[in-house]
Design a protein around this motif. Structure first.
Motif, mmCIF file in Angstrom:
data_model
loop_
_atom_site.group_PDB
_atom_site.id
_atom_site.type_symbol
_atom_site.label_atom_id
_atom_site.label_comp_id
_atom_site.label_asym_id
_atom_site.label_seq_id
_atom_site.Cartn_x
_atom_site.Cartn_y
_atom_site.Cartn_z
ATOM 1 N N TRP A 97 13.766 -26.531 58.801
ATOM 2 C CA TRP A 97 14.625 -25.658 59.602
ATOM 3 C C TRP A 97 15.844 -25.213 58.789
ATOM 4 C CZ3 TRP A 97 19.622 -26.538 61.869
ATOM 5 C CH2 TRP A 97 20.007 -25.553 62.789
ATOM 6 N N ALA A 98 16.501 -26.163 58.127
ATOM 7 C CA ALA A 98 17.677 -25.824 57.335
ATOM 8 C C ALA A 98 17.310 -24.926 56.153
ATOM 9 C CB ALA A 98 18.351 -27.102 56.836
ATOM 10 N N GLY A 99 16.232 -25.266 55.454
ATOM 11 C CA GLY A 99 15.833 -24.471 54.298
ATOM 12 C C GLY A 99 15.453 -23.054 54.673
ATOM 13 N N ALA A 100 14.707 -22.896 55.774
ATOM 14 C CA ALA A 100 14.294 -21.558 56.202
ATOM 15 C C ALA A 100 15.486 -20.711 56.621
ATOM 16 C CB ALA A 100 13.296 -21.668 57.353
ATOM 17 N N LEU A 101 16.435 -21.302 57.329
ATOM 18 C CA LEU A 101 17.627 -20.555 57.737
ATOM 19 C C LEU A 101 18.434 -20.117 56.511
ATOM 20 C CD1 LEU A 101 19.017 -22.386 60.905
ATOM 21 C CD2 LEU A 101 17.627 -20.312 60.769
ATOM 22 N N MET A 102 18.598 -21.009 55.554
ATOM 23 C CA MET A 102 19.344 -20.661 54.347
ATOM 24 C C MET A 102 18.621 -19.597 53.537
ATOM 25 S SD MET A 102 20.500 -24.528 53.240
ATOM 26 C CE MET A 102 21.060 -24.023 51.628
ATOM 27 N N LEU A 103 17.286 -19.683 53.488
ATOM 28 C CA LEU A 103 16.506 -18.692 52.751
ATOM 29 C C LEU A 103 16.617 -17.321 53.408
ATOM 30 C CD1 LEU A 103 14.553 -18.227 50.395
ATOM 31 C CD2 LEU A 103 12.673 -18.803 51.933
ATOM 32 N N ALA A 104 16.515 -17.294 54.734
ATOM 33 C CA ALA A 104 16.609 -16.021 55.456
ATOM 34 C C ALA A 104 18.000 -15.414 55.339
ATOM 35 C CB ALA A 104 16.249 -16.238 56.923
ATOM 36 N N ALA A 105 19.016 -16.259 55.198
ATOM 37 C CA ALA A 105 20.395 -15.765 55.115
ATOM 38 C C ALA A 105 20.787 -15.342 53.711
ATOM 39 C CB ALA A 105 21.356 -16.849 55.611
#
Length: 431
Positions: A188-196
């Motif tokens: 969850w954290a990695g995907a949010l950071m990647l999308a941002a």
């Protein structure tokens, strides 16, 4: 395979604007995938007291995760990572957390756990394909992109070594279901950071698809793209990668059988570590060279070499010799996989590159699952040396076939170029 000057350095890749931030976010999320398999097996086993149920739940999770990967990647291609990854990662993390809580109680229903695992696997965010697509957006030079893909492949290899070690350390101080919860938080954290990340803005909806008209600009004269702008070669990359996965999936089980036959079970982790270490070294070396040979030739050659080494490994007189042969075979793993992803990026139209990379990933994972199952049927029915040879056959045959098709394709291109030149000379004379 001949080479020219050295390719740009790995430092040059990481100095690319936004590369470190984007790559770091992707690795954080992908670490979850290095942990989730072992965590799921241990958690389900503790909850149900059954290895059979644990294996079945893991199979359901793997099937939905692997075979729906191209569809999930297609959503990223269509709508962009900034719109797709956050809700997809949130749904996956929630389902994985619910699954973790369900395994926290002993006597949990195997059917319920299977349904939850299947639903979670269906929503696993395609962080690997997205990161490789972002590399192609961040890096314009093909030599630098080869280095970026090699770095990505080696890092992923290390994540799948580190992940189980972290799970092993975690279960010493906490229950196995905690590993699932940690996996959910990481993705969850990695995907949010990647999308941002700023790099993700370049893959917004409509931006890549709008460039599909340029998909055939660099094709030689007389060569036309296939359906929807897909160039020849992607099918070969998928086939070779599937053969590679099949042979490596079988190898894992055959190494265990080899060690059991010689009462040397301590050799198993060394052999598997040698495979990963060899792959990491091979990937780093492969990425450091700017190759003159075509990507399809390199893919076929690397896969063919791996298959031949695996066949010979079955003739090892001692377990230590097997470790050496496995390490040697590992040298060709990362180069083959990296080149397959490069071919996918080259062959797909701009609006479908994430999905093309996901197909390569799916082919490898599906082949690995099938190879392990097939090896289980062979062991005990054939001599181990024969089993190793049979296990090497898929990658050897797929590589040899692709190599032949690649040569035919080069011949066709050459003939097309000659015909175009002849037509050009004729028009001058007629004029």
């Amino acid at each position: 395979m001949s080479s020219s000057v050295a390719a740009p350095s790995y430092a040059a890749v990481l100095r690319t604007p936004y590369a470190c931030r984007t790559f770091g976010a992707a690795l954080l999320g992908r670490l979850s995938y290095g942990m989730v398999s072992l965590s799921l097996i241990l958690a389900v086993k503790e909850a149900t007291a059954s290895y059979a149920v644990a294996g079945g739940v893991m199979a359901v999770f793997g099937l939905t995760s692997v075979f729906l990967a191209p569809a999930r990647a297609g959503l990223v291609d269509r709508y962009g990572p900034r719109r797709v990854l956050p809700p997809m990662a949130a749904a996956y993390a929630v389902l994985l957390t619910v699954l973790a809580l369900a395994t926290a109680w002993s006597g949990a229903s195997g059917v319920l756990l299977g349904v939850l695992a299947g639903a979670a696997g269906a929503g696993a965010p395609p962080l690997g394909p997205v990161m490789r697509r972002l590399w192609s957006a961040l890096v314009s030079d093909r030599g630098l992109l080869q280095r970026a893909y090699s770095l990505d492949g080696v890092a992923e290899e290390l994540l799948f070594v580190t992940g189980p070690l972290l799970v092993g350390a975690l279960v010493k101080v906490a229950a196995p279901w905690v590993g699932l919860a940690v996996s959910a938080a990481l993705v969850w954290a990695g995907a949010l950071m990647l999308a941002a990340s700023p790099a993700a803005r370049s893959l917004g909806p409509g931006k890549a698809a709008g460039a599909s008209a340029a998909a055939s600009e660099d094709l030689p004269p007389g060569v036309t793209p296939g359906p929807q702008g897909v160039r020849p070669g992607l099918g070969q990359a998928i086939a070779v990668t599937a053969g590679l996965g099949t042979s490596l999936g079988a190898l894992d089980l055959l190494v265990i059988a080899f060690a059991d036959e010689r009462h040397a079970s301590h050799v198993v982790p060394w052999a598997l570590a040698a495979l990963s270490a060899g792959s990491a070294v091979g990937g780093l070396v492969h990425g450091s060279v700017r190759w003159r040979a075509s990507s399809r030739f390199r893919l076929s050659s690397s896969a063919l070499a791996l298959g031949l080494v695996l066949a010979v490994a079955g003739l090892s007189p001692h377990p230590q010799v097997l470790v050496v042969w496995v390490a040697l075979g590992g040298l060709f793993v990362a180069p083959a996989i990296t080149t397959a992803y490069l071919i996918a990026d080259e062959c797909a139209r701009p609006g479908a590159r994430t999905k093309a990379g996901a197909w390569v990933n799916t082919a490898f994972n599906a082949g690995s699952t099938g190879g392990t199952a097939a090896a289980g049927l062979l062991v005990g029915r054939m001599p181990l040396a024969v089993c190793f040879a049979v296990a090497a056959a898929p990658v050897v045959l797929s590589a040899a076939t692709a190599l032949d098709l690649s040569r035919r394709s080069v011949k066709d291109v050459t003939e097309s170029l000659e015909a175009a030149r002849a037509a050009g000379r004729g028009s001058v004379v007629d004029g």
